[in-house]
Design an enzyme around this catalytic site. Sequence first.
Site, mmCIF file in Angstrom:
data_model
loop_
_atom_site.group_PDB
_atom_site.id
_atom_site.type_symbol
_atom_site.label_atom_id
_atom_site.label_comp_id
_atom_site.label_asym_id
_atom_site.label_seq_id
_atom_site.Cartn_x
_atom_site.Cartn_y
_atom_site.Cartn_z
ATOM 1 N N HIS A 1 31.395 -17.880 4.207
ATOM 2 C CA HIS A 1 30.275 -18.672 4.712
ATOM 3 C C HIS A 1 29.247 -17.851 5.473
ATOM 4 C CE1 HIS A 1 31.573 -22.944 4.038
ATOM 5 N NE2 HIS A 1 32.642 -22.274 3.667
ATOM 6 N N LYS B 1 7.932 7.337 -1.778
ATOM 7 C CA LYS B 1 6.530 7.177 -1.438
ATOM 8 C C LYS B 1 5.746 8.258 -2.189
ATOM 9 C CE LYS B 1 7.574 7.647 2.919
ATOM 10 N NZ LYS B 1 6.863 6.533 3.495
ATOM 11 N N ARG B 2 4.440 8.181 -2.099
ATOM 12 C CA ARG B 2 3.608 9.190 -2.757
ATOM 13 C C ARG B 2 4.004 10.583 -2.263
ATOM 14 N NH1 ARG B 2 -1.486 10.856 -1.180
ATOM 15 N NH2 ARG B 2 -1.465 9.216 0.397
ATOM 16 N N LYS C 1 3.567 13.695 4.214
ATOM 17 C CA LYS C 1 4.726 12.794 4.219
ATOM 18 C C LYS C 1 6.038 13.564 4.308
ATOM 19 C CE LYS C 1 2.302 9.112 1.725
ATOM 20 N NZ LYS C 1 2.350 8.050 2.748
ATOM 21 N N THR D 1 3.346 1.000 4.664
ATOM 22 C CA THR D 1 3.911 -0.339 4.458
ATOM 23 C C THR D 1 5.323 -0.264 3.884
ATOM 24 O OG1 THR D 1 2.864 -0.461 2.271
ATOM 25 C CG2 THR D 1 1.663 -1.435 4.120
ATOM 26 N N LYS E 1 8.852 -2.701 4.398
ATOM 27 C CA LYS E 1 9.696 -3.275 3.326
ATOM 28 C C LYS E 1 11.158 -2.910 3.549
ATOM 29 C CE LYS E 1 6.003 -3.066 -0.163
ATOM 30 N NZ LYS E 1 5.000 -2.212 0.500
#
Length: 392
Positions: free
Chosen positions: A6, A122-123, A128, A230, A234
């Site tokens: 549950h 990511k890119r 980065k 962003t 996520k």
Amino acid sequence: MAYTNHTLLPEALERWSVRLFDCLLPRLLEIIYEINARFLSQVALHWPGDTDRLRRMSIIEEGGEPMVRMAYLAIVGSFSINGVAALHTELLKQNKQRLSELVKIDCDVDFDPEAMFDVQVKRIHEYKRQLLNILHVIHLYCRIRAGETDNWTPRCVLIGGKAAPGYRMAKLTIKLINSVARVINQDEKVGGRLKVAFLPNYRVTAMEVIAPGTDLSEQISTAGKEASGTGNMKFMMNGAVTIGTLDGANIEILEEVGEDNFFLFGLTSDEVEMSRSHYAPNEIIEKDEDFTRVMRLLESGYFNQFEPGIFDEIVESIRSPYDHWMTAADFRSYIDAQELASQTYRDQALWTRMSIINSARCGRFSTDRTIAEYNRDIWKLTVVPAPVLNGL
């Protein structure tokens, strides 16, 4: 028997005191001990010598006050387990299995769902710092090769993203990631301690599988360079815990979850700017035994034996005092934060708590709030109340 669960919240997964059980139901406790002994013998056959796994999976929780894990007992004694709602069923099937299948199909690499899933998608861009990520991977590999594996946390590292057509350094970084992955995944000494994969053709449909299956979200850009971000949101709303710099939307995530539920590392944007005039990466490397070991392996051509010199540009960028992304400056802080993440992951109750807090506190990043702020500051439109339908 079939067991319907549950909830997955730790406080709702019943644990009964062995002492109380022994007083009230002594014969049943004997039976539970026998069930547990038979179950753990099966576990031991599948994972010989893995005492930590036996402790995690045992029906009896050891400690100052031994407890009977009732949900574990229900699972062991059942032929089928599901959730009371479709959401719970999917969670139980944990999402890591789906991600493992995606990695197998797209990369032909086997990810063990029991390991920590460490993800950066990511890119591909120098700011980065996928390069910093792969330096940590090489560091882990060096430790394994040196036999430094006591209390090891198995880790599966997934890196994905696309490089702009003319971005040479980004493409070279992809090449390095794949070369390091090939060597590590084929090294029998590594075993199941470390797996690495580069996901080709990173895409929205892949992210739908990746985000729910991620344990550790890599948001490691040079402070002051990420406008927002962003992807980190996520991952956060899907329960991943972030390891990151004080940059972009990481700042807001940290404010929401607190430092106890975020692995923070690295220079701040102000510190980055102040360090530029006297940045000396070679000194940083020489003073750090782990960093020296990583660079020695990278510079020796160990990962490019049949392509000599192919990674010279990357090595030069790390050692350059004009490296705009200051990769070397954050190496030690990043390594230490990663070690803390590994230690924390071994405490699954604590990690689960951190994951739940990340999901629960993601409301700040909802589109409702964003649209309301845009309207307040930019559009300045009149708010129209939603119509009342059927008296509701």
